[in-house]
Design a protein around this motif. Structure first.
Motif, PDB file in Angstrom:
ATOM      1  N   ALA A  29       0.834  -1.210   0.000  1.00 24.90           N
ATOM      2  CA  ALA A  29       0.000   0.000   0.000  1.00 24.90           C
ATOM      3  C   ALA A  29       0.866   1.255   0.000  1.00 24.90           C
ATOM      4  CB  ALA A  29      -0.921  -0.004   1.223  1.00 24.90           C
ATOM      5  N   ARG A  49       9.918   0.927   9.340  1.00 20.56           N
ATOM      6  CA  ARG A  49      10.716   0.603  10.523  1.00 20.56           C
ATOM      7  C   ARG A  49      11.704  -0.527  10.229  1.00 20.56           C
ATOM      8  NH1 ARG A  49       5.662  -2.091  13.749  1.00 20.56           N
ATOM      9  NH2 ARG A  49       5.487  -3.893  12.392  1.00 20.56           N
ATOM     10  N   ALA A  50      11.436  -1.295   9.153  1.00 21.32           N
ATOM     11  CA  ALA A  50      12.318  -2.421   8.810  1.00 21.32           C
ATOM     12  C   ALA A  50      13.257  -2.023   7.684  1.00 21.32           C
ATOM     13  CB  ALA A  50      11.467  -3.612   8.379  1.00 21.32           C
ATOM     14  N   ARG A  54      12.597  -7.778   3.690  1.00 23.54           N
ATOM     15  CA  ARG A  54      12.131  -8.340   4.951  1.00 23.54           C
ATOM     16  C   ARG A  54      10.952  -9.268   4.647  1.00 23.54           C
ATOM     17  NH1 ARG A  54       7.720  -6.872   3.923  1.00 23.54           N
ATOM     18  NH2 ARG A  54       6.577  -4.942   4.271  1.00 23.54           N
ATOM     19  N   LYS A  56       7.326 -11.295   5.807  1.00 23.72           N
ATOM     20  CA  LYS A  56       6.106 -10.883   6.488  1.00 23.72           C
ATOM     21  C   LYS A  56       5.151 -12.050   6.519  1.00 23.72           C
ATOM     22  CE  LYS A  56       2.090  -8.015   6.163  1.00 23.72           C
ATOM     23  NZ  LYS A  56       1.260  -9.192   6.388  1.00 23.72           N
ATOM     24  N   ARG A 111       7.357 -12.234  -0.090  1.00 24.46           N
ATOM     25  CA  ARG A 111       7.222 -10.820   0.269  1.00 24.46           C
ATOM     26  C   ARG A 111       8.571 -10.119   0.268  1.00 24.46           C
ATOM     27  NH1 ARG A 111       2.269  -8.973   2.157  1.00 24.46           N
ATOM     28  NH2 ARG A 111       3.372  -6.992   2.140  1.00 24.46           N
ATOM     29  N   ASP A 115       7.977  -6.790  -2.009  1.00 27.21           N
ATOM     30  CA  ASP A 115       8.062  -5.491  -1.345  1.00 27.21           C
ATOM     31  C   ASP A 115       9.336  -4.741  -1.738  1.00 27.21           C
ATOM     32  OD1 ASP A 115       5.928  -6.871  -0.220  1.00 27.21           O
ATOM     33  OD2 ASP A 115       6.125  -5.894   1.709  1.00 27.21           O
ATOM     34  N   ALA A 135       8.011   5.531  12.707  1.00 28.54           N
ATOM     35  CA  ALA A 135       7.384   6.849  12.549  1.00 28.54           C
ATOM     36  C   ALA A 135       6.155   6.953  13.438  1.00 28.54           C
ATOM     37  CB  ALA A 135       6.985   7.043  11.094  1.00 28.54           C
ATOM     38  N   ASP A 164       0.795   1.584   7.535  1.00 28.08           N
ATOM     39  CA  ASP A 164       1.662   0.821   8.440  1.00 28.08           C
ATOM     40  C   ASP A 164       1.126  -0.570   8.771  1.00 28.08           C
ATOM     41  OD1 ASP A 164      -0.399   1.751   9.961  1.00 28.08           O
ATOM     42  OD2 ASP A 164       0.820   2.695  11.509  1.00 28.08           O
ATOM     43  N   ALA A 189      -0.595 -16.249  11.505  1.00 25.77           N
ATOM     44  CA  ALA A 189       0.700 -16.812  11.890  1.00 25.77           C
ATOM     45  C   ALA A 189       1.348 -17.373  10.633  1.00 25.77           C
ATOM     46  CB  ALA A 189       0.507 -17.914  12.930  1.00 25.77           C
ATOM     47  N   ALA A 228       1.050 -20.089   5.841  1.00 22.86           N
ATOM     48  CA  ALA A 228       0.375 -18.960   6.481  1.00 22.86           C
ATOM     49  C   ALA A 228      -0.969 -19.438   7.018  1.00 22.86           C
ATOM     50  CB  ALA A 228       0.162 -17.829   5.482  1.00 22.86           C
ATOM     51  N   THR A 269       0.615 -12.324  14.000  1.00 19.88           N
ATOM     52  CA  THR A 269       0.060 -10.987  13.745  1.00 19.88           C
ATOM     53  C   THR A 269      -0.943 -10.687  14.862  1.00 19.88           C
ATOM     54  OG1 THR A 269      -1.961 -11.623  12.563  1.00 19.88           O
ATOM     55  CG2 THR A 269       0.065 -11.516  11.264  1.00 19.88           C
ATOM     56  N   TYR A 292      -9.089  -4.685   7.241  1.00 17.87           N
ATOM     57  CA  TYR A 292      -8.736  -6.043   6.835  1.00 17.87           C
ATOM     58  C   TYR A 292      -9.769  -6.984   7.418  1.00 17.87           C
ATOM     59  CZ  TYR A 292      -5.892  -9.959   5.343  1.00 17.87           C
ATOM     60  OH  TYR A 292      -5.463 -11.098   4.725  1.00 17.87           O
ATOM     61  N   GLY A 298      -7.573 -14.390  -0.217  1.00 18.65           N
ATOM     62  CA  GLY A 298      -6.299 -14.073  -0.880  1.00 18.65           C
ATOM     63  C   GLY A 298      -6.285 -12.762  -1.635  1.00 18.65           C
ATOM     64  N   GLU A 299      -6.895 -11.717  -1.056  1.00 18.92           N
ATOM     65  CA  GLU A 299      -6.952 -10.461  -1.808  1.00 18.92           C
ATOM     66  C   GLU A 299      -6.349  -9.273  -1.075  1.00 18.92           C
ATOM     67  OE1 GLU A 299     -11.090  -9.786  -2.902  1.00 18.92           O
ATOM     68  OE2 GLU A 299     -11.776 -10.923  -1.186  1.00 18.92           O
TER      69      GLU A 299
HETATM   70  C1  FAD Z   1      -1.897 -15.306   7.389  1.00 21.18           C
HETATM   71  C2  FAD Z   1      -2.027 -14.305   6.291  1.00 21.18           C
HETATM   72  C3  FAD Z   1      -2.000 -14.736   4.956  1.00 21.18           C
HETATM   73  C4  FAD Z   1      -2.183 -13.813   3.936  1.00 21.18           C
HETATM   74  N1  FAD Z   1      -2.134 -14.251   2.641  1.00 21.18           N
HETATM   75  C5  FAD Z   1      -2.322 -13.390   1.625  1.00 21.18           C
HETATM   76  C6  FAD Z   1      -2.243 -13.826   0.258  1.00 21.18           C
HETATM   77  O1  FAD Z   1      -1.949 -14.979  -0.039  1.00 21.18           O
HETATM   78  N2  FAD Z   1      -2.506 -12.919  -0.723  1.00 21.18           N
HETATM   79  C7  FAD Z   1      -2.809 -11.624  -0.433  1.00 21.18           C
HETATM   80  O2  FAD Z   1      -3.075 -10.849  -1.361  1.00 21.18           O
HETATM   81  N3  FAD Z   1      -2.820 -11.159   0.858  1.00 21.18           N
HETATM   82  C8  FAD Z   1      -2.568 -12.010   1.863  1.00 21.18           C
HETATM   83  N4  FAD Z   1      -2.564 -11.558   3.157  1.00 21.18           N
HETATM   84  C9  FAD Z   1      -2.796 -10.125   3.405  1.00 21.18           C
HETATM   85  C10 FAD Z   1      -1.566  -9.290   3.083  1.00 21.18           C
HETATM   86  O3  FAD Z   1      -0.437  -9.801   3.754  1.00 21.18           O
HETATM   87  C11 FAD Z   1      -1.815  -7.847   3.560  1.00 21.18           C
HETATM   88  O4  FAD Z   1      -3.107  -7.453   3.174  1.00 21.18           O
HETATM   89  C12 FAD Z   1      -0.798  -6.876   2.953  1.00 21.18           C
HETATM   90  O5  FAD Z   1       0.516  -7.197   3.332  1.00 21.18           O
HETATM   91  C13 FAD Z   1      -1.101  -5.468   3.447  1.00 21.18           C
HETATM   92  O6  FAD Z   1      -0.191  -4.578   2.885  1.00 21.18           O
HETATM   93  P1  FAD Z   1       0.067  -3.165   3.573  1.00 21.18           P
HETATM   94  O7  FAD Z   1       0.997  -2.456   2.672  1.00 21.18           O
HETATM   95  O8  FAD Z   1      -1.214  -2.538   3.933  1.00 21.18           O
HETATM   96  O9  FAD Z   1       0.779  -3.519   4.968  1.00 21.18           O
HETATM   97  P2  FAD Z   1       2.097  -4.353   5.265  1.00 21.18           P
HETATM   98  O10 FAD Z   1       2.456  -5.223   4.132  1.00 21.18           O
HETATM   99  O11 FAD Z   1       1.860  -4.982   6.599  1.00 21.18           O
HETATM  100  O12 FAD Z   1       3.217  -3.252   5.403  1.00 21.18           O
HETATM  101  C14 FAD Z   1       3.224  -2.349   6.475  1.00 21.18           C
HETATM  102  C15 FAD Z   1       4.621  -1.820   6.643  1.00 21.18           C
HETATM  103  O13 FAD Z   1       4.595  -0.771   7.609  1.00 21.18           O
HETATM  104  C16 FAD Z   1       5.767  -0.847   8.401  1.00 21.18           C
HETATM  105  N5  FAD Z   1       5.487  -0.149   9.656  1.00 21.18           N
HETATM  106  C17 FAD Z   1       4.605  -0.492  10.627  1.00 21.18           C
HETATM  107  N6  FAD Z   1       4.608   0.425  11.617  1.00 21.18           N
HETATM  108  C18 FAD Z   1       5.500   1.360  11.263  1.00 21.18           C
HETATM  109  C19 FAD Z   1       5.944   2.572  11.878  1.00 21.18           C
HETATM  110  N7  FAD Z   1       5.438   3.013  13.030  1.00 21.18           N
HETATM  111  N8  FAD Z   1       6.892   3.293  11.246  1.00 21.18           N
HETATM  112  C20 FAD Z   1       7.420   2.867  10.064  1.00 21.18           C
HETATM  113  N9  FAD Z   1       7.024   1.744   9.434  1.00 21.18           N
HETATM  114  C21 FAD Z   1       6.074   1.001  10.025  1.00 21.18           C
HETATM  115  C22 FAD Z   1       6.019  -2.336   8.539  1.00 21.18           C
HETATM  116  O14 FAD Z   1       7.369  -2.605   8.845  1.00 21.18           O
HETATM  117  C23 FAD Z   1       5.602  -2.854   7.151  1.00 21.18           C
HETATM  118  O15 FAD Z   1       6.714  -2.916   6.271  1.00 21.18           O
HETATM  119  C24 FAD Z   1      -2.360 -12.445   4.217  1.00 21.18           C
HETATM  120  C25 FAD Z   1      -2.348 -12.015   5.538  1.00 21.18           C
HETATM  121  C26 FAD Z   1      -2.163 -12.921   6.572  1.00 21.18           C
HETATM  122  C27 FAD Z   1      -2.119 -12.434   7.989  1.00 21.18           C
END
Ligand code: FAD
Length: 392
Positions: A29, A49-50, A54, A56, A111, A115, A135, A164, A189, A228, A269, A292, A298-299
């Motif tokens: 995102a 922060r990472a 990395r 996930k 990931r 990423d 942040a 985040d 997990a 997962a 998580t 969420y 899987g979306e």
């Molecule tokens: C068990 C499981 C299985 C899943 N399987 C799938 C799948 O197969 N296909 C699919 O499409 N989706 C799947 N998902 C969902 C998917 O992982 C998430 O929807 C997606 O990663 C969300 O992206 P995001 O960018 O919103 O957040 P994230 O990918 O979580 O990224 C957030 C980032 O913010 C950073 N961050 C957090 N706090 C701070 C801070 N204070 N300062 C700076 N940085 C910070 C973190 O380090 C991280 O890098 C799954 C989720 C789970 C839990």
């Protein structure tokens, strides 16, 4: 493991400057938003922060919608270039009943790779990336937002995009951005196994469903197996950890759990469900940070990429002088994802009823086409094009 990204700016350097847009979180995102904002001419800072790459907790499956948004970002060739495994089918099993559901275009990609490639594109597009910084958004002021960057001090930004993730706390306490979590939420997990069991074939997603939750396995581009799970917290506690709980779900579905599973180092998580308003003043929220449900369909990555792309015109409009209070981001977000969230909640309801799951699998095993309306996340999803340029 993909090569890391060398930051061009230190946290101190980032804190000393005024930015048009500051994006917190370099998941799909945040990176999608940073790519669009930088390409739109905004001085953009992306922090995480990472350090990248990395891993996930994630099933690592990119559905058709996610591949579509990558294509729209000009990254359509990226998954194949970094070796993503094309997916042909998902096998869903419960209580010894198994159905094979064919998939439209989809791919498995770690990931670490996904990423990192997205951040690389954000940097190529002109964004500054600073890793290793926690942040935190400070209380609002009239003209600009202040974001604390770890111990480096506060950076000033005209707009903040919070991306985040599920457990993100960077906007805690910011008025209007309170988080709500469903009481009966499952927790996530995951673990990545170096080789995994032989029965996990490349190109197939394996989903085992049981009373205490469900577990997905898929082979990644480097041969490792991503595991997962979404599990009931009480079930995990009663089995003394996610490894034993996931092994029980797999065995109950009729699949031999990998021996190493119970002893592996799992990552967890917080509660999976999350709802919050997606904008407060000059702070916009995208991805898991604002909503969420559960991973079964899987979306999540598609939702995150979509909202990251869709927020861009709204932010650019505010940067061009539009009144943030009149932004239409909240309505746009609802139009984009409201229906998908509702469908995903219905799927989550069914998944808590194993008898229903088995009945559905019996039907799908003889008529796979019948699964299409029931598991639409695998086959469809949302599209950012549904909500372009809708700012103010
Ligand atoms: C068990 C499981 C299985 C899943 N399987 C799938 C799948 O197969 N296909 C699919 O499409 N989706 C799947 N998902 C969902 C998917 O992982 C998430 O929807 C997606 O990663 C969300 O992206 P995001 O960018 O919103 O957040 P994230 O990918 O979580 O990224 C957030 C980032 O913010 C950073 N961050 C957090 N706090 C701070 C801070 N204070 N300062 C700076 N940085 C910070 C973190 O380090 C991280 O890098 C799954 C989720 C789970 C839990």
């Amino acid at each position: 493991v993909p090569a890391g990204i060398t930051p061009v700016l230190s946290p101190d350097g980032a804190a000393g400057r005024a930015w048009d847009a500051l994006v917190i979180g370099a998941g799909p995102a945040g990176s999608a938003a940073a790519i669009g904002l930088a390409r739109g001419g905004a001085a953009t800072l992306l922090v995480d922060r990472a350090s990248l790459p990395r891993s996930k907790v994630c099933g690592c499956c990119l559905n058709t919608a996610a591949l579509g948004v990558l294509g729209a970002l000009g990254l359509g060739g990226m998954p194949a270039r970094v070796g993503a495994v094309p997916l042909q089918a998902v096998r869903v099993a419960s209580g010894g009943v198994c159905a094979r559901i064919p998939l439209p275009p989809a791919a498995a990609l770690s990931r670490e790779s996904l990423d990192t490639e997205l951040v690389r594109e954000a940097v190529r597009s002109g964004a500054c990336f600073v890793p290793g910084v926690v942040a935190r958004v400070m209380p609002p002021t009239a003209e600009a937002c202040l974001v604390m960057l770890g111990s480096a001090g506060a950076a000033q930004a005209r707009v903040v995009v919070v991306a985040d993730g599920l457990g993100g706390r960077s906007a805690d306490g910011f008025p209007g951005l309170e988080v709500r979590v469903w009481k009966r939420s499952r927790i996530g997990a995951g673990v990545v196994l170096d080789s995994g069991p032989d029965w996990v074939k490349p190109g197939v997603v394996y989903m085992a469903c049981g009373k205490g939750g469900y577990v997905g396995l898929v082979r990644l581009e480097d041969g490792r197996v991503d595991v997962a799970a979404a599990l009931d917290p009480l079930f995990v506690r009663s089995r003394h950890g996610p490894g034993a709980a996931a092994s029980e779900v797999l065995a109950g579905a009729g699949w031999t759990p990998p021996e190493v599973l119970a002893a592996s180092r799992w990552r967890g998580t917080p509660a999976l469900s999350r709802r919050r308003c997606v904008q407060s003043g000059r702070v916009f929220v995208v991805g898991d940070a604002c909503g969420y449900v559960e991973p079964f369909t899987g979306e999540g990555i598609a939702w995150s990429l979509t909202t990251g792309v869709a927020v861009v015109p709204h932010v650019l409009a505010v940067l061009a002088g539009a009144d943030a209070g009149r932004s239409t981001w909240v309505g746009c977000y609802r139009r984009l994802l409201g229906g998908r969230h509702r469908a995903c909640r219905s799927t989550a309801w069914v998944l808590r009823r194993p008898m229903l799951v088995r009945a559905a699998l019996r039907v799908f095993s003889v008529a796979p086409w019948a699964s299409r309306p029931v598991v639409p996340g695998f086959t469809a999803g949302c599209t950012a094009a549904a909500c372009q340029g809708g700012a103010t």
